[in-house]
Scaffold this motif. Structure first.
Motif, mmCIF file in Angstrom:
data_model
loop_
_atom_site.group_PDB
_atom_site.id
_atom_site.type_symbol
_atom_site.label_atom_id
_atom_site.label_comp_id
_atom_site.label_asym_id
_atom_site.label_seq_id
_atom_site.Cartn_x
_atom_site.Cartn_y
_atom_site.Cartn_z
ATOM 1 N N ALA A 216 -31.182 -9.001 -9.055
ATOM 2 C CA ALA A 216 -31.643 -9.859 -10.150
ATOM 3 C C ALA A 216 -30.539 -10.059 -11.184
ATOM 4 N N ARG A 217 -29.835 -8.950 -11.534
ATOM 5 C CA ARG A 217 -28.743 -9.082 -12.498
ATOM 6 C C ARG A 217 -27.637 -9.980 -11.949
ATOM 7 N N SER A 218 -27.354 -9.855 -10.672
ATOM 8 C CA SER A 218 -26.318 -10.696 -10.076
ATOM 9 C C SER A 218 -26.713 -12.165 -10.117
ATOM 10 N N VAL A 219 -27.990 -12.448 -9.835
ATOM 11 C CA VAL A 219 -28.453 -13.838 -9.886
ATOM 12 C C VAL A 219 -28.386 -14.380 -11.315
ATOM 13 N N GLN A 220 -28.792 -13.546 -12.288
ATOM 14 C CA GLN A 220 -28.747 -13.986 -13.684
ATOM 15 C C GLN A 220 -27.318 -14.251 -14.134
ATOM 16 N N ARG A 221 -26.396 -13.357 -13.758
ATOM 17 C CA ARG A 221 -25.004 -13.590 -14.131
ATOM 18 C C ARG A 221 -24.475 -14.860 -13.487
ATOM 19 N N GLY A 222 -24.806 -15.074 -12.245
ATOM 20 C CA GLY A 222 -24.356 -16.299 -11.595
ATOM 21 C C GLY A 222 -24.937 -17.538 -12.247
ATOM 22 N N PHE A 223 -26.221 -17.461 -12.633
ATOM 23 C CA PHE A 223 -26.850 -18.607 -13.295
ATOM 24 C C PHE A 223 -26.207 -18.887 -14.656
ATOM 25 N N ALA A 224 -25.940 -17.809 -15.424
ATOM 26 C CA ALA A 224 -25.323 -17.991 -16.745
ATOM 27 C C ALA A 224 -23.910 -18.569 -16.597
ATOM 28 N N LEU B 116 -37.504 4.171 -1.827
ATOM 29 C CA LEU B 116 -38.095 3.194 -2.751
ATOM 30 C C LEU B 116 -37.236 3.044 -4.004
ATOM 31 N N ALA B 117 -36.684 4.171 -4.484
ATOM 32 C CA ALA B 117 -35.814 4.086 -5.661
ATOM 33 C C ALA B 117 -34.563 3.266 -5.336
ATOM 34 N N SER B 118 -34.024 3.477 -4.140
ATOM 35 C CA SER B 118 -32.850 2.697 -3.743
ATOM 36 C C SER B 118 -33.188 1.212 -3.634
ATOM 37 N N LEU B 119 -34.371 0.913 -3.089
ATOM 38 C CA LEU B 119 -34.781 -0.496 -3.005
ATOM 39 C C LEU B 119 -34.951 -1.108 -4.393
ATOM 40 N N THR C 228 -31.567 -1.714 -5.818
ATOM 41 C CA THR C 228 -30.970 -2.886 -5.165
ATOM 42 C C THR C 228 -31.596 -4.172 -5.676
ATOM 43 N N LYS C 229 -32.914 -4.150 -5.873
ATOM 44 C CA LYS C 229 -33.602 -5.332 -6.401
ATOM 45 C C LYS C 229 -33.111 -5.673 -7.801
ATOM 46 N N ALA C 230 -32.960 -4.618 -8.653
ATOM 47 C CA ALA C 230 -32.484 -4.857 -10.021
ATOM 48 C C ALA C 230 -31.051 -5.401 -10.009
ATOM 49 N N ARG C 231 -30.209 -4.831 -9.167
ATOM 50 C CA ARG C 231 -28.827 -5.323 -9.074
ATOM 51 C C ARG C 231 -28.806 -6.766 -8.590
#
Length: 492
Positions: A301-309, A290-293, A296-299
């Motif tokens: 989200a950060r990847s999507v935010q960086r791509g959007f910015a 669960l911690a790994s999931l 992975t979810k946080a990474r």
């Protein structure tokens, strides 16, 4: 001649003086020997090396025990052979218990074996190595046969004793790491019948249907606690090893402690040092998973935010480089104005030219001019005088051709001969009947006459002509032979 014969050599057997013992038969002496041997050696334990091992179709076992100086035949009946805790092979040193007896049919003695044991751990290891070499030659231990263990099995099948600590350790470890559905197949893990039960459990899990009443395991754990090589020997039996190798479900072998090794370990897809370790290998740690999931979810989200910015920055840079919308539209608006003015001028020109053409042709459309043209045409028509014959002759020719075609049609019509007494035959659906075979196959037909139709049934045989009724005999009239006509001339 008689002098040369010995006094003891006689042709017939006779009883001498003082000889009161009758001669024994072969069966009698063989029976006596059998009783003596069985009474003297009613229970013996013999150590020797197996040679010529053979199991008959009846289930009885025949073999020979030998050492460096002698050989002793042996037999083990079906009941005792079925309870053997191992599979005997030639070259294995064993200790057998039983009794000596004789076999009168061949004048030989043999040992009837009730119990057979391996002669120490050395013999047991020798049997282990021989069986291992045999199965390895067949490819049962090859690495390319190994299958990957599922990452998160929904159902885990466990083959072990239901009363030992092994199953409790496995369930406890699974509950700590990742709670899973466990199906236990209870078996004996040592002693008589253990190998057969273990084989049946593995094959039972393997043969379960995916859509059956019970949940088919995604993984099987074959487990047992530690013990001596004799205690673990059930997991070295050939039938158990083959069942593990042929299982359609991935298998983890967890037999004994880390230092214990069985043939089941070599055939399994994965070997665990202990049953507890097998449970750890079977499932991941739920909390870590669960911690790994979450990570992975946080990474993600950060990847999507960086791509959007990054996309926003690029869009803003492109927007600054693009001209204003009004600047793009002004040249087109000016062009539209120019085209609009040109269209108005062109329409005026076209209307003026149309008026000029209409004015030029207006004079030819006056009523007086039209009446004059009509009168001219009527005069020309009255002056046109066509002879009647030019019109009548083509009509007469056409009528003659039509009459000829009609007469021809009446001649070739199938109903033409009906007026002369003939009839036309047709089937019930209107087909033409022109032969005897077609009439027989039709059965029922219609007869067409010139004045109507009648139905008829084909019987297949022609109707016989009626016999003429004989006339009553009357006075014979004498016939006078006419003289030949003198006028008949000779043809020759």
């Amino acid at each position: 001649m008689n002098d040369s014969l010995s006094l003891d050599a006689k042709l017939l057997a006779e009883s001498g003086e003082g000889d009161n013992a009758a001669p024994l038969s072969v069966s009698e002496i063989s029976g006596s020997l059998k009783r003596v041997v069985e009474d003297s050696f009613g229970y013996v334990r013999i150590r020797g090396e197996i040679s010529g091992y053979k199991r008959a179709a009846s289930g009885h076992v025949y073999l020979a025990l030998k050492d460096d100086k002698a050989v002793l035949d042996g037999v083990m009946w079906k009941g005792n052979a079925g309870r053997l805790p191992f599979q005997p092979e030639d070259g294995i040193e064993v200790v057998v218990s039983g009794k000596l007896t004789t076999y009168p049919g061949r004048s030989k003695y043999q040992v009837v074996i009730d119990k057979m044991e391996l002669a120490g751990e050395g013999a047991l290891m020798q049997l282990f190595e021989k069986l291992k070499a045999k199965l390895q030659t067949e490819g049962l231990f090859d690495q390319d046969r190994k299958r990957a263990i599922p990452f998160l099995p929904k159902t885990i099948g466990v083959v072990t004793s239901p009363t030992g600590s092994v199953i409790r350790d496995i369930l406890h470890r699974l509950a700590d790491r990742c709670p899973s559905h466990v199906v236990v197949w209870p078996v004996l893990v040592q002693g008589d019948g253990a190998a057969k039960q273990i084989t049946g459990a593995i094959n039972g899990f393997s043969n379960m249907a995916d859509d059956g009443p019970g949940a088919r395991p995604d993984l099987i754990i074959v487990a047992r606690g530690g013990g001596s090589i004799e205690d673990l020997w059930s997991f070295n039996e050939e039938e158990v090893v083959r069942a593990v190798a042929d299982c359609s479900i991935p298998v983890i072998s967890a037999v004994g402690h880390e230092t214990d090794t069985t043939l089941c370990d070599f055939a399994a897809d994965l070997r665990a040092p202990t049953p507890t370790a097998a449970a750890e290998m079977a499932v991941p740690v739920r909390a870590e998973w669960l911690a790994s999931l979450s990570e992975t979810k946080a990474r993600m989200a950060r990847s999507v935010q960086r791509g959007f910015a990054t996309a926003q920055e690029r869009l803003e840079a492109q927007r600054r480089l693009m001209p204003a919308l009004t600047d793009l539209l002004r040249p087109h608006q000016q062009r539209v104005d120019e085209l609009s003015d040109g269209m108005k001028y062109a329409m005026g020109q076209n209307v003026g030219q149309a008026r000029s053409r209409f004015s030029a042709s207006e004079g030819a459309l006056r009523p007086a001019m039209l009446r004059q043209r009509l009168a001219t045409g009527q005069g020309r028509l009255e002056r046109l005088d066509l002879p009647v014959t030019l019109v009548k002759r083509p009509l007469d020719d056409a009528k003659q051709r039509l009459d000829s075609l009609w007469r021809l049609a009446q001649q070739v019509s199938p109903d033409g001969p009906l007026k002369r007494g003939y009839a036309r035959i047709s089937t019930l659906d209107g087909g033409f009947v022109g032969s005897r075979d077609k009439a027989l196959s039709a059965g029922a037909v219609n007869l067409h006459f010139h004045d109507g139709e009648v139905g008829a049934q084909i019987t297949g045989e022609p109707v016989a002509k009626p016999k003429k009724t004989p006339q009553k005999a009357g006075p014979k009239t004498s016939r006078v032979k006419k003289p030949a006509d003198d006028r008949q001339q000779d043809l020759f």
